[in-house]
Design a protein around this motif. Structure first.
Motif, PDB file in Angstrom:
ATOM      1  N   ILE A 103       0.830  -1.211   0.000  1.00  0.00           N
ATOM      2  CA  ILE A 103       0.000   0.000   0.000  1.00  0.00           C
ATOM      3  C   ILE A 103       0.862   1.257   0.000  1.00  0.00           C
ATOM      4  CG2 ILE A 103      -1.734   1.301   1.312  1.00  0.00           C
ATOM      5  CD1 ILE A 103      -2.672  -1.506   2.394  1.00  0.00           C
ATOM      6  N   PHE A 104       0.616   2.136  -0.976  1.00  0.00           N
ATOM      7  CA  PHE A 104       1.282   3.441  -1.004  1.00  0.00           C
ATOM      8  C   PHE A 104       0.574   4.413  -0.049  1.00  0.00           C
ATOM      9  CE2 PHE A 104       2.424   2.001  -5.423  1.00  0.00           C
ATOM     10  CZ  PHE A 104       3.782   1.875  -5.182  1.00  0.00           C
ATOM     11  N   LEU A 114     -17.090   9.973  10.187  1.00  0.00           N
ATOM     12  CA  LEU A 114     -15.911  10.817  10.397  1.00  0.00           C
ATOM     13  C   LEU A 114     -15.155  10.472  11.674  1.00  0.00           C
ATOM     14  CD1 LEU A 114     -14.172  13.140   9.340  1.00  0.00           C
ATOM     15  CD2 LEU A 114     -15.675  14.705  10.597  1.00  0.00           C
ATOM     16  N   ASP A 115     -15.844  10.352  12.797  1.00  0.00           N
ATOM     17  CA  ASP A 115     -15.154  10.045  14.056  1.00  0.00           C
ATOM     18  C   ASP A 115     -14.424   8.712  13.977  1.00  0.00           C
ATOM     19  OD1 ASP A 115     -15.973  12.429  15.175  1.00  0.00           O
ATOM     20  OD2 ASP A 115     -17.703  11.545  16.195  1.00  0.00           O
ATOM     21  N   GLN A 116     -15.069   7.706  13.416  1.00  0.00           N
ATOM     22  CA  GLN A 116     -14.437   6.389  13.288  1.00  0.00           C
ATOM     23  C   GLN A 116     -13.216   6.462  12.377  1.00  0.00           C
ATOM     24  OE1 GLN A 116     -16.862   2.839  12.616  1.00  0.00           O
ATOM     25  NE2 GLN A 116     -15.425   2.206  11.038  1.00  0.00           N
ATOM     26  N   ASP A 117     -13.319   7.201  11.272  1.00  0.00           N
ATOM     27  CA  ASP A 117     -12.200   7.295  10.336  1.00  0.00           C
ATOM     28  C   ASP A 117     -11.022   8.070  10.921  1.00  0.00           C
ATOM     29  OD1 ASP A 117     -13.555   5.785   8.463  1.00  0.00           O
ATOM     30  OD2 ASP A 117     -14.328   7.524   7.384  1.00  0.00           O
ATOM     31  N   LEU A 118     -11.309   9.110  11.711  1.00  0.00           N
ATOM     32  CA  LEU A 118     -10.247   9.921  12.307  1.00  0.00           C
ATOM     33  C   LEU A 118      -9.603   9.246  13.512  1.00  0.00           C
ATOM     34  CD1 LEU A 118     -11.814  13.499  12.155  1.00  0.00           C
ATOM     35  CD2 LEU A 118      -9.995  12.561  10.708  1.00  0.00           C
ATOM     36  N   GLU A 119     -10.363   8.447  14.229  1.00  0.00           N
ATOM     37  CA  GLU A 119      -9.840   7.841  15.449  1.00  0.00           C
ATOM     38  C   GLU A 119      -9.501   6.362  15.248  1.00  0.00           C
ATOM     39  OE1 GLU A 119     -12.642   8.837  18.555  1.00  0.00           O
ATOM     40  OE2 GLU A 119     -12.679  10.921  17.872  1.00  0.00           O
ATOM     41  N   THR A 120     -10.513   5.527  15.116  1.00  0.00           N
ATOM     42  CA  THR A 120     -10.291   4.082  15.047  1.00  0.00           C
ATOM     43  C   THR A 120      -9.458   3.687  13.832  1.00  0.00           C
ATOM     44  OG1 THR A 120     -12.415   3.735  16.143  1.00  0.00           O
ATOM     45  CG2 THR A 120     -11.418   1.826  15.048  1.00  0.00           C
ATOM     46  N   LYS A 121      -9.888   4.112  12.654  1.00  0.00           N
ATOM     47  CA  LYS A 121      -9.168   3.687  11.444  1.00  0.00           C
ATOM     48  C   LYS A 121      -7.769   4.273  11.385  1.00  0.00           C
ATOM     49  CE  LYS A 121     -12.685   2.144   8.288  1.00  0.00           C
ATOM     50  NZ  LYS A 121     -13.293   2.289   6.962  1.00  0.00           N
ATOM     51  N   SER A 122      -7.584   5.489  11.843  1.00  0.00           N
ATOM     52  CA  SER A 122      -6.225   6.048  11.800  1.00  0.00           C
ATOM     53  C   SER A 122      -5.297   5.226  12.689  1.00  0.00           C
ATOM     54  CB  SER A 122      -6.215   7.526  12.201  1.00  0.00           C
ATOM     55  OG  SER A 122      -6.463   7.702  13.565  1.00  0.00           O
ATOM     56  N   GLU A 127      -0.999   1.457  13.165  1.00  0.00           N
ATOM     57  CA  GLU A 127      -0.493   0.227  13.782  1.00  0.00           C
ATOM     58  C   GLU A 127       0.020  -0.753  12.727  1.00  0.00           C
ATOM     59  OE1 GLU A 127      -2.942  -3.220  15.767  1.00  0.00           O
ATOM     60  OE2 GLU A 127      -2.756  -1.560  17.200  1.00  0.00           O
ATOM     61  N   ALA A 128      -0.638  -0.772  11.565  1.00  0.00           N
ATOM     62  CA  ALA A 128      -0.240  -1.670  10.477  1.00  0.00           C
ATOM     63  C   ALA A 128       0.928  -1.108   9.666  1.00  0.00           C
ATOM     64  CB  ALA A 128      -1.429  -1.934   9.556  1.00  0.00           C
ATOM     65  N   GLY A 129       1.328   0.130   9.945  1.00  0.00           N
ATOM     66  CA  GLY A 129       2.464   0.716   9.249  1.00  0.00           C
ATOM     67  C   GLY A 129       2.130   1.353   7.909  1.00  0.00           C
ATOM     68  N   ILE A 130       0.859   1.705   7.687  1.00  0.00           N
ATOM     69  CA  ILE A 130       0.479   2.406   6.459  1.00  0.00           C
ATOM     70  C   ILE A 130       1.103   3.804   6.535  1.00  0.00           C
ATOM     71  CG2 ILE A 130      -1.422   3.273   5.036  1.00  0.00           C
ATOM     72  CD1 ILE A 130      -1.312   0.159   5.319  1.00  0.00           C
ATOM     73  N   MET A 131       1.968   4.118   5.588  1.00  0.00           N
ATOM     74  CA  MET A 131       2.781   5.336   5.668  1.00  0.00           C
ATOM     75  C   MET A 131       1.983   6.634   5.534  1.00  0.00           C
ATOM     76  SD  MET A 131       5.596   4.081   6.447  1.00  0.00           S
ATOM     77  CE  MET A 131       6.575   5.551   6.417  1.00  0.00           C
ATOM     78  N   PHE A 146      -2.610  12.294   7.303  1.00  0.00           N
ATOM     79  CA  PHE A 146      -1.879  11.608   8.362  1.00  0.00           C
ATOM     80  C   PHE A 146      -0.619  11.001   7.746  1.00  0.00           C
ATOM     81  CE2 PHE A 146      -6.289  11.435   9.736  1.00  0.00           C
ATOM     82  CZ  PHE A 146      -6.217  11.657  11.098  1.00  0.00           C
ATOM     83  N   ARG A 147       0.516  11.214   8.421  1.00  0.00           N
ATOM     84  CA  ARG A 147       1.782  10.647   7.948  1.00  0.00           C
ATOM     85  C   ARG A 147       2.641  10.204   9.121  1.00  0.00           C
ATOM     86  NH1 ARG A 147       3.377  15.006   3.178  1.00  0.00           N
ATOM     87  NH2 ARG A 147       2.007  14.107   1.609  1.00  0.00           N
ATOM     88  N   HIS A 148       3.618   9.390   8.807  1.00  0.00           N
ATOM     89  CA  HIS A 148       4.643   8.945   9.761  1.00  0.00           C
ATOM     90  C   HIS A 148       4.059   8.127  10.924  1.00  0.00           C
ATOM     91  CE1 HIS A 148       7.123  11.658   7.478  1.00  0.00           C
ATOM     92  NE2 HIS A 148       6.388  12.680   7.834  1.00  0.00           N
ATOM     93  N   PRO A 149       3.661   6.881  10.660  1.00  0.00           N
ATOM     94  CA  PRO A 149       3.143   6.035  11.740  1.00  0.00           C
ATOM     95  C   PRO A 149       4.248   5.657  12.728  1.00  0.00           C
ATOM     96  CG  PRO A 149       3.423   4.748   9.747  1.00  0.00           C
ATOM     97  CD  PRO A 149       3.727   6.171   9.384  1.00  0.00           C
ATOM     98  N   GLN A 150       3.905   5.708  13.990  1.00  0.00           N
ATOM     99  CA  GLN A 150       4.854   5.325  15.030  1.00  0.00           C
ATOM    100  C   GLN A 150       4.066   4.937  16.275  1.00  0.00           C
ATOM    101  OE1 GLN A 150       7.550   8.468  16.110  1.00  0.00           O
ATOM    102  NE2 GLN A 150       9.014   7.050  16.991  1.00  0.00           N
ATOM    103  N   ALA A 151       4.357   3.765  16.809  1.00  0.00           N
ATOM    104  CA  ALA A 151       3.741   3.281  18.054  1.00  0.00           C
ATOM    105  C   ALA A 151       2.209   3.353  18.005  1.00  0.00           C
ATOM    106  CB  ALA A 151       4.284   4.055  19.251  1.00  0.00           C
TER     107      ALA A 151
END
Length: 183
Positions: A103-104, A114-122, A127-131, A146-151
């Motif tokens: 995945i790019f 919106l709340d689910q997409d901004l909180e849960t899905k993000s 967590e899965a490392g989607i950049m 959203f960029r730079h996944p960490q922890a």
């Protein structure tokens, strides 16, 4: 009384799909929970369709644009983002949906979700490392990048209403914000 939510594995979820149990339902698996997906309103359908066509023309052979198709994540999740920009693996997708390393970036169009997409899905995506993950807020007609996944979270989050974006995976590709969502 304590209520415990039943958690499902990816294998169990796939067996339910194969058995036809979920045929008449619009659902996705997030962290082991099967969740109903919100119906698409007209703006959602319009913007996601237009953006998908634009990205297909823009990226050409560099990526495949998968509209509203599953992706498989290691955290017992199989969401269906509105747009997944993925590696061109051709027939490999007969055997599996895109994994995080395929995945790019992902795009979700959000109104009632919106709340689910901004909180849960993000969190699921981080967590899965989607950049990179973009959420189009259809209520306010702006884009959250959203960029730079960490922890398990993204370290960079910014709201964009105009201008040009350069996806991390394709820093030479200029994408006008109004090509993804217009005012």
């Amino acid at each position: 009384m304590t209520v415990t939510t039943a958690k499902w594995t990816l294998d169990e979820y796939h067996r339910m799909i194969a058995a036809g149990i979920l045929d008449q339902r619009r659902v996705e698996l997030l962290q082991g929970e099967i969740l109903e997906m919100s119906p698409e309103g007209e703006p959602h359908a319009y913007f996601s369709s237009e953006a998908g066509e634009y990205l297909t023309r823009l990226l050409g052979d560099r990526a495949t644009i998968r509209p509203s198709k599953p992706i498989t994540l290691p955290n017992q999740s199989e969401p269906e983002p509105d747009i997944a920009v993925v590696h061109r693996l051709g027939r490999a997708y007969l055997d599996h949906h895109p994994y995080p390393e395929n995945i790019f970036w992902l795009i979700e169009y959000s109104d009632s979700s919106l709340d689910q997409d901004l909180e849960t899905k993000s969190r699921v995506y981080a967590e899965a490392g989607i950049m990179e993950y973009w959420v189009v807020n259809l209520r306010q007609r702006h884009l959250i990048v959203f960029r730079h996944p960490q922890a398990g979270d993204y370290t960079s989050k910014r709201i964009v209403t105009e201008g040009i974006l350069y996806p991390q995976a394709f820093p030479d590709v200029a994408i006008p914000v109004n090509a993804i969502v217009s005012q």
